[in-house]
Design an enzyme around this catalytic site. Structure first.
Site, mmCIF file in Angstrom:
data_model
loop_
_atom_site.group_PDB
_atom_site.id
_atom_site.type_symbol
_atom_site.label_atom_id
_atom_site.label_comp_id
_atom_site.label_asym_id
_atom_site.label_seq_id
_atom_site.Cartn_x
_atom_site.Cartn_y
_atom_site.Cartn_z
ATOM 1 N N SER A 149 0.834 -1.192 0.000
ATOM 2 C CA SER A 149 0.000 0.000 0.000
ATOM 3 C C SER A 149 0.880 1.257 0.000
ATOM 4 C CB SER A 149 -0.958 -0.051 1.200
ATOM 5 O OG SER A 149 -1.983 0.894 1.056
ATOM 6 N N ASP A 288 -8.939 -5.380 -5.308
ATOM 7 C CA ASP A 288 -8.033 -4.533 -4.530
ATOM 8 C C ASP A 288 -8.337 -3.045 -4.689
ATOM 9 O OD1 ASP A 288 -5.678 -3.510 -3.248
ATOM 10 O OD2 ASP A 288 -4.594 -5.303 -3.866
ATOM 11 N N HIS A 315 -7.349 -5.828 -0.840
ATOM 12 C CA HIS A 315 -6.133 -5.090 -0.500
ATOM 13 C C HIS A 315 -5.208 -5.883 0.436
ATOM 14 C CE1 HIS A 315 -3.832 -1.461 -0.693
ATOM 15 N NE2 HIS A 315 -3.936 -1.187 0.600
#
Length: 337
Positions: A149, A288, A315
């Protein structure tokens, strides 16, 4: 009798001295690292194959833990997301320590690290500098870097800041590489959701009231589709959310997943991705937040990419499809070694 007592006293004194010497050696081991590490280390816990402690940096102490410290293959350094999260949700990746050292650390302001109140220090530039300080202190002359991320954006920004020597590969796991594109992807996802969910989000963004039950319920629904599809969430992910540094998140991102008002508002590395000349492994989930279409686009800008889109995952795909994820990472790392 006196001679026996004197002899006993000598033995007792010698024993006490020996114990004190052993305590001194133990204390030394617990406060310094082996010579291959830097001198800015304070160890708080150490066993046969693990190290835990703090690294002193210009802005504060950085907590770290090395699992599999005696591993023979190139170390893997993990960069958590957020911004403002902690290392805890990465725990499943410790399985890779059977071959190589796996290094966790909490970025400044996060988790177990120091939390300076001066928000102005929480910038991409300072986190890039901090990453270099962590590498230097831990003696990571050669390293693989995995960022997830925001951590994926940090990994790429670090590499692009000066093409640092010794970085053997980058694993960009559901990375933030272009804030504008990220926001567009979230809004596209939101447009596919029930009208009631969309309305609650619109109302919160228009009024600035992000504390209402309706908005929280809408976000929980959104997260169940695009953040983590497991029910219930794994304890390590819950722990990360409980430790989330809201000040860091708010300062760098903002109050809403769908609008960035913080220092990452103009973050965009797409124009420089072609400068990365080490193997790059992009990973994302089918649903995601780091949308598959964007990951395909980003990987097309890199010279030596691999791309894995994990089915029925979002995610937190490293938790949702743990075995598939770790085996793919293991295979990539061994090829890049």
């Amino acid at each position: 009798m006196t001679g026996v007592m004197e002899s006993g006293n000598h033995v007792l004194c010698a024993t006490v001295i020996l114990i004190l010497l052993l305590l001194f050696v133990f204390a030394a081991l617990c406060t310094t690292m082996p010579s291959k590490y830097g001198d800015k280390i304070n160890i708080t816990n150490m066993d046969d194959n693990n190290r835990e402690g703090y690294i002193s940096t210009g802005n504060g102490r950085i907590w770290f833990r090395i699992v599999g410290a005696d591993g023979k293959k190139t170390p893997l350094l993990l960069l958590h997301g957020g911004p403002g999260a902690s290392h805890d949700y990465f725990e499943s990746l410790s399985v890779l320590s059977d071959e190589r050292p796996v290094i966790f650390y909490d970025q400044l302001g996060c988790g177990n690290s120091d939390k300076p109140e001066d928000l102005s220090i929480y910038t991409v530039e300072n986190y890039v500098k901090e990453l270099g300080e962590v590498r230097s202190a831990l003696g990571l002359d050669e390293v693989h870097i995995l960022g997830q991320s925001w951590g994926g954006g940090l990994a790429a920004a670090y590499y692009l800041d000066g093409n640092p020597e010794g970085v053997k590969s980058l694993i960009l796991s559901s990375p933030l590489l272009d804030t504008g594109r990220w926001i567009s992807d979230q809004k596209a996802y939101l447009s596919e959701m029930p009208e009631e969910i969309q309305e609650h989000v619109r109302h919160a963004e228009e009024t600035g009231n992000y504390d209402s039950k309706e908005y929280q319920d809408a976000m929980n629904y959104y997260y169940s589709v695009h953040l983590c599809r497991l029910d219930p969430w794994p304890p390590v992910l819950i722990k990360t959310f409980e430790k989330m540094s809201i000040p860091v998140y708010m300062h760098m991102w903002g109050p809403s997943e769908f609008t960035c008002t913080g220092t990452l508002k103009s973050f965009n590395l797409t124009g420089n991705l072609s400068e990365i000349d080490v193997p790059v492994f992009f990973i994302c989930g089918e649903y995601d937040e780091a949308a598959p279409g964007s990951m395909k686009y980003f990987s097309g800008l890199v010279n030596n990419p691999e791309l894995l889109i994990i089915k029925d995952a979002s995610h937190e795909n490293h938790l949702e499809k743990e075995e598939e994820y770790t085996e793919a990472v293991r295979k990539f790392l061994n090829a890049a070694d």
